[in-house]
Design an enzyme around this catalytic site. Structure first.
Site, PDB file in Angstrom:
ATOM      1  N   SER A 199       0.870  -1.187   0.000  1.00  0.00           N
ATOM      2  CA  SER A 199       0.000   0.000   0.000  1.00  0.00           C
ATOM      3  C   SER A 199       0.895   1.222   0.000  1.00  0.00           C
ATOM      4  O   SER A 199       2.036   1.163   0.504  1.00  0.00           O
ATOM      5  CB  SER A 199      -0.859   0.024   1.261  1.00  0.00           C
ATOM      6  OG  SER A 199      -1.452   1.302   1.447  1.00  0.00           O
TER       7      SER A 199
ATOM      8  N   TYR B 238      -2.196   0.019  10.382  1.00  0.00           N
ATOM      9  CA  TYR B 238      -2.336  -0.426   8.989  1.00  0.00           C
ATOM     10  C   TYR B 238      -1.059  -0.084   8.213  1.00  0.00           C
ATOM     11  O   TYR B 238      -0.500  -0.939   7.509  1.00  0.00           O
ATOM     12  CB  TYR B 238      -3.558   0.232   8.338  1.00  0.00           C
ATOM     13  CG  TYR B 238      -3.671  -0.116   6.872  1.00  0.00           C
ATOM     14  CD1 TYR B 238      -3.965  -1.417   6.478  1.00  0.00           C
ATOM     15  CD2 TYR B 238      -3.425   0.841   5.891  1.00  0.00           C
ATOM     16  CE1 TYR B 238      -4.027  -1.752   5.136  1.00  0.00           C
ATOM     17  CE2 TYR B 238      -3.493   0.511   4.538  1.00  0.00           C
ATOM     18  CZ  TYR B 238      -3.791  -0.785   4.170  1.00  0.00           C
ATOM     19  OH  TYR B 238      -3.840  -1.126   2.842  1.00  0.00           O
TER      20      TYR B 238
HETATM   21  C1  8X3 Z   1      -4.959   1.468   0.561  1.00  0.00           C
HETATM   22  C2  8X3 Z   1      -4.429   2.833   0.462  1.00  0.00           C
HETATM   23  O1  8X3 Z   1      -4.364   5.176   1.374  1.00  0.00           O
HETATM   24  O2  8X3 Z   1      -6.511   4.033   1.425  1.00  0.00           O
HETATM   25  O3  8X3 Z   1      -3.992   0.625   1.053  1.00  0.00           O
HETATM   26  O4  8X3 Z   1      -4.755   3.414   2.959  1.00  0.00           O
HETATM   27  S1  8X3 Z   1      -5.036   3.888   1.625  1.00  0.00           S
END
Ligand code: 8X3
Length: 236
Positions: A121, A134
């Protein structure tokens, strides 16, 4: 879908078995010569073991493992966190990736070829407030990919990563624990990436010649510059 269209045999695993079963005829219709679809929870060692054993028995050692399972749960400051969401994200995004790779990689090494593709990500390189855990899990995925590249060097293995930004899958719905209205607002006034966009990149990585390893693709929609800067149409 992207792989099935290119006539790859496909193995899919997820917790929602009824969804998997619905996908089987679709994948076959698109051209997948064989489809293996079984329940998989990457946080349960027994499930990972059952899935990977069945997969190898039915389809053989895979050419490519896509470590797609992952989630963000909630938006909260560390000071407010209770710990449950932290553990869920770390268990799925980090331990899940390790468990799946641990089961498949030795067989690839034994054969002398194979490709492991991570779903990272932009949060992995650009951590944002209220998304510390996350982001940390996706930094961990990047570190694991780099270390794996060193560990497997010279043994015919490719390790790659696709690191998307805003993508309209069920990502936001899961993050907001099913609050569809809140999830929909994340993409107000902009056109996010789709799951297909990400899948096309994964397919591109997987279909380069064996001597080419794409280390990482950072993938953003045109309306996003980073986790903090979006271009949104007004009054959307
Ligand atoms: C997804 C990108 O920026 O929405 O992993 O966390 S974000």
């Amino acid at each position: 879908m992207a792989f099935a269209r290119q006539k790859w045999s496909v193995a899919i695993g997820a917790r929602r078995v009824e969804r998997l079963q619905r996908l089987v005829p679709e994948l076959q219709g698109l051209g997948a010569p064989a489809v293996f679809a079984e329940r998989l929870d990457v946080t349960e060692p027994d499930s990972v073991e059952r899935f990977t054993t069945g997969l190898v028995e039915q389809l053989g050692v895979p050419d490519c493992l896509v470590n797609n399972a992952g989630l963000a749960r909630g938006v909260e400051r560390v000071e407010d966190g209770e710990g449950e969401a932290w553990r869920e994200m770390i268990e799925t995004n980090v331990v899940g990736v390790l468990s799946m790779t641990r089961r498949v990689l030795p067989r690839m090494i034994e054969r002398g070829s194979g490709h492991v593709i991570m779903l990272g990500s932009i949060a992995g390189t650009m951590p944002y407030a209220n998304g510390s855990v996350y982001s940390a899990t996706k930094s961990a995925v990047a570190s694991i990919a780099r270390a794996l590249r060193l560990e497997t060097l010279g043994r015919g293995i490719r390790i790659s990563s696709v690191d998307p930004g805003a993508t309209n899958t069920e990502f936001s719905l899961v993050r907001f624990s099913g609050d569809a209205e809140r999830a929909d607002h994340v993409y107000d006034g902009l056109e996010p990436l789709t799951g297909e966009d990400v899948a096309e990149c994964i397919l591109f990585i997987a279909t380069r010649p064996a001597h080419v390893n794409i280390e990482r693709i950072d993938l953003l929609c045109t309306a996003q510059a980073d986790p903090w800067h979006y271009s949104r149409e007004e009054d959307a």
